[in-house]
Design an enzyme around this catalytic site. Structure first.
Site, PDB file in Angstrom:
ATOM      1  N   GLN A 239       0.659  -1.156   0.034  1.00  0.00           N
ATOM      2  CA  GLN A 239       0.102  -0.038   0.118  1.00  0.00           C
ATOM      3  C   GLN A 239       0.905   1.315  -0.188  1.00  0.00           C
ATOM      4  OE1 GLN A 239      -2.486  -1.977   3.419  1.00  0.00           O
ATOM      5  NE2 GLN A 239      -3.700  -0.303   2.569  1.00  0.00           N
TER       6      GLN A 239
ATOM      7  N   ASN B 214      -1.387 -10.406   9.242  1.00  0.00           N
ATOM      8  CA  ASN B 214      -2.325  -9.549   9.507  1.00  0.00           C
ATOM      9  C   ASN B 214      -3.918  -9.941   9.399  1.00  0.00           C
ATOM     10  OD1 ASN B 214      -3.525  -7.033  10.426  1.00  0.00           O
ATOM     11  ND2 ASN B 214      -3.327  -6.400   8.225  1.00  0.00           N
ATOM     12  N   GLU B 215      -4.611 -10.154   9.966  1.00  0.00           N
ATOM     13  CA  GLU B 215      -6.243 -10.268   9.628  1.00  0.00           C
ATOM     14  C   GLU B 215      -6.545 -11.471   8.872  1.00  0.00           C
ATOM     15  OE1 GLU B 215      -7.752  -6.707   7.682  1.00  0.00           O
ATOM     16  OE2 GLU B 215      -7.340  -5.446   9.380  1.00  0.00           O
TER      17      GLU B 215
ATOM     18  N   TYR C 229     -12.019  -0.861  13.518  1.00  0.00           N
ATOM     19  CA  TYR C 229     -12.702   0.445  13.169  1.00  0.00           C
ATOM     20  C   TYR C 229     -13.797   0.623  13.116  1.00  0.00           C
ATOM     21  CZ  TYR C 229      -8.341   0.302  10.123  1.00  0.00           C
ATOM     22  OH  TYR C 229      -7.056   0.160   9.653  1.00  0.00           O
TER      23      TYR C 229
ATOM     24  N   GLU D 142      -4.276  -1.137  14.200  1.00  0.00           N
ATOM     25  CA  GLU D 142      -4.892  -0.548  13.222  1.00  0.00           C
ATOM     26  C   GLU D 142      -6.200   0.099  13.843  1.00  0.00           C
ATOM     27  OE1 GLU D 142      -5.822  -1.723   9.241  1.00  0.00           O
ATOM     28  OE2 GLU D 142      -3.883  -3.338   9.461  1.00  0.00           O
TER      29      GLU D 142
ATOM     30  N   PHE E 267      -7.334   7.187   4.697  1.00  0.00           N
ATOM     31  CA  PHE E 267      -7.294   7.049   6.230  1.00  0.00           C
ATOM     32  C   PHE E 267      -6.138   7.947   6.847  1.00  0.00           C
ATOM     33  CE2 PHE E 267      -9.830   3.061   7.406  1.00  0.00           C
ATOM     34  CZ  PHE E 267      -9.967   2.673   6.163  1.00  0.00           C
TER      35      PHE E 267
END
Ligand SMILES: *[C@@H]1O[C@H](CO)[C@@H](O)[C@H](O)[C@H]1NC(C)=O
Ligand SMILES: *[C@@H]1O[C@H](CO)[C@@H](O)[C@H](O)[C@H]1NC(C)=O
Ligand SMILES: *[C@@H]1O[C@H](CO)[C@@H](O)[C@H](O)[C@H]1NC(C)=O
Ligand SMILES: *[C@@H]1O[C@H](CO)[C@@H](O)[C@H](O)[C@H]1NC(C)=O
Length: 497
Positions: free
Chosen positions: A51, A175-176, A320, A385, A444
């Site tokens: 990213q 991650n995730e 989030y 995050e 973000f």
């Protein structure tokens, strides 16, 4: 005498405040400063390789599944991360074929980046896998749905521990997993784009939505725990670092206060969070999952169960927004079910794929942290995050993001005061990135990147000014106008100068 009375009065007030806190549980942290947090509590902001780096074809970098997915046109507007924020050049590389000789340019890039962070007083926290799985291994054996990944991932982790572990103390393996396994293997709306009819959101290449999400997470847990074991046996004594895994979590609430919806939200928690946390804590999947998915969810052997159980020093929490869960257990009557049907809920969430602003509902974070405290053994947690998605907007006055951060950092403080084992808060994201799925249309970041400027110049938003004011000890409730007067935020658009 006078003085004595005052001391007494102060003592009474202090006692009253303490009592009030006891009676009210905790006080809501609406106004606070950094000094309300423990001294060793860390704050930061995050980015990710695909990213942020760009330089997609340089220095021997080979594609990941995200390059393929974006180039196949699945990101909004056909956008991709070929350039992203050009982080590779802008400071100064997942340049990896997945296996084989380590790319020296990649080591050089990450060594330079880590050194640059440290020399600026920034402690790096590193995630080894953030979605950008090597396309070569995906093509060779299907990536996470093959056991072969356990060995390849462990070897990759070995390289990173060996090369960077003298300076990196906090590692996240993956991650995730609870998000990309659903997107990538159930609904097929993320790379590697697997699914099977009738469960596909869009046409897929191939796949099996009834089994692959479970298989992928199984191998993720085994690969993760294998990397943790390697760290503990080979590196821990010398490097003294910590290894964890990051879990995505909605604030989970029943849609109505009915028994069915309360059960639905418990089931959703088992499927979304217990899926990862119970194997880590207890060495096995939640009972509800095993009951519903039956033979489609893999079984841990005794040896694997022991390997997975306790394979974390801390948990990375990604949070989030909130989701309300309504019962949909009628789908359990169907014989053909994917992961989502097994969960048997309707999830009501904010629209995660549009340009809508994330709402400010910090009680969801508090609720999640309470669950980690009460049901998952109160592990040390870094919030890795948390941040507000908004439309990408050249206006630097992101007042709504300031309000979001203010509320969620305040909620972090509340949870900390109520016994959660919190160790740090990392805002997502440091800078506007190539957002997975949204491309450059959403934002973000604390810093804006002018994508129309060939230099990709960076500008601090109001949120960057607020966060840095807060980190310097300022009170959270500062007025925007005061932030604008503080000259120390002026940036020439580069990270470190
Ligand atoms: C699915 O396909 C439709 C029509 O081609 C497209 O508009 C949509 O963006 C696709 N969705 C995803 C998640 O790929
Ligand atoms: C998915 O895997 C299961 C178990 O191996 C099998 O019974 C089923 O036919 C597969 N479905 C598809 C669409 O391949
Ligand atoms: C961009 O920000 C400005 C100023 O805050 C606001 O008025 C405008 O509505 C925003 N536009 C979008 C598309 O969000
Ligand atoms: C504080 O934690 C307790 C459990 O330890 C929980 O019951 C209570 O709801 C929490 N309070 C808040 C305000 O989150």
């Amino acid at each position: 005498m006078m003085k004595k009375n005052r001391e007494l009065l102060i003592l009474v007030i202090v006692t009253l405040v303490l009592l009030l806190n006891l009676v009210l549980g905790v006080h809501s942290a609406e106004k606070y400063t950094r000094h309300d947090f423990p001294n060793d509590f860390v704050f930061g902001s995050g980015t990710s390789a695909y990213q942020w780096e760009g330089a997609a074809d340089e220095d021997g970098r080979a594609p990941s599944v995200w390059d393929t997915y974006a180039h196949d046109g699945y990101v909004h507007g056909g956008q991709n991360g070929d350039v992203a924020c050009d982080g590779y050049h802008k400071y100064k590389v997942n340049r990896n074929d997945g296996r084989g000789p380590v790319n020296p340019k990649a080591l050089e890039f990450y060594n330079n980046l880590i050194n640059e962070l440290i020399s600026n007083g920034i402690q790096p926290h590193v995630t080894l896998h953030n979605f950008d799985f090597p396309q070569a291994l995906e093509d060779e054996y299907g990536g996470w749905i093959s056991r072969k990944i356990i060995r390849d991932f462990t070897n990759y982790a070995d390289v990173c521990f060996r090369e960077f572990g003298d300076r990196v103390s906090y590692w996240i393996t993956i991650n995730e997993p609870n998000v990309f396994s659903i997107g990538g293997y159930d609904q097929g709306n993320g790379p590697p784009h697997h699914c099977s009819p009738p469960f596909c959101i869009n046409k897929s290449k191939r796949g099996n939505s009834t089994t692959e999400p479970y298989l992928a997470v199984h191998h993720i847990l085994l690969a993760h725990s294998s990397a943790v074991r390697l760290y503990r046996t080979t590196y821990k004594e010398k490097q003294n670092g910590f290894v964890g895994i990051s879990v995505y979590s909605f604030g989970i609430f029943p849609n109505t206060p009915t028994e069915n919806d309360i059960l639905a939200s418990q089931r959703a928690r088992d499927f979304l969070i217990g899926w990862i946390m119970e194997p880590l804590l207890l060495g096995d999947y939640p009972t509800s999952m095993k009951k519903i998915a039956g033979a489609r969810i893999p079984t841990f052997t005794n040896r694997e169960s022991k390997l997975v159980k306790g394979s974390y020093d801390f948990i990375g929490l990604i949070h989030y927004t909130n989701a309300n869960m309504a019962d949909n257990s009628v789908v359990l009557e169907n014989d053909l079910r994917d992961f989502s049907a097994d969960m048997a809920v309707f999830m009501y969430t904010p629209d995660l794929y549009a340009n809508a602003e994330y709402p400010v509902e910090p009680w969801g974070l508090i609720e999640e942290l309470n669950h980690f405290k009460l049901n998952y053994g109160n592990p040390p947690i870094f919030i890795y995050e948390n941040g507000q998605r908004t439309a990408s907007n050249a206006s630097l006055q992101d007042v709504s993001r300031v309000n979001y951060l203010k509320a969620y950092i305040g909620a972090t403080l509340d949870a900390l005061r109520n016994g959660s084992n919190l160790k740090g808060y990392i805002a997502w994201s440091f800078i506007d990135l190539f957002e997975l799925l949204d491309g450059y249309d959403s934002s973000f970041g604390l810093y804006y990147v002018d994508q129309n400027d060939p230099e990709l110049k960076r500008y601090p938003k109001l949120s960057a000014k607020w966060y840095s004011w807060f980190l310097k000890g300022g009170r959270s409730s500062v007025e925007a106008i005061e932030l604008e007067k503080d000259p120390s935020h002026v940036s020439n658009g580069h990270f470190f100068d």
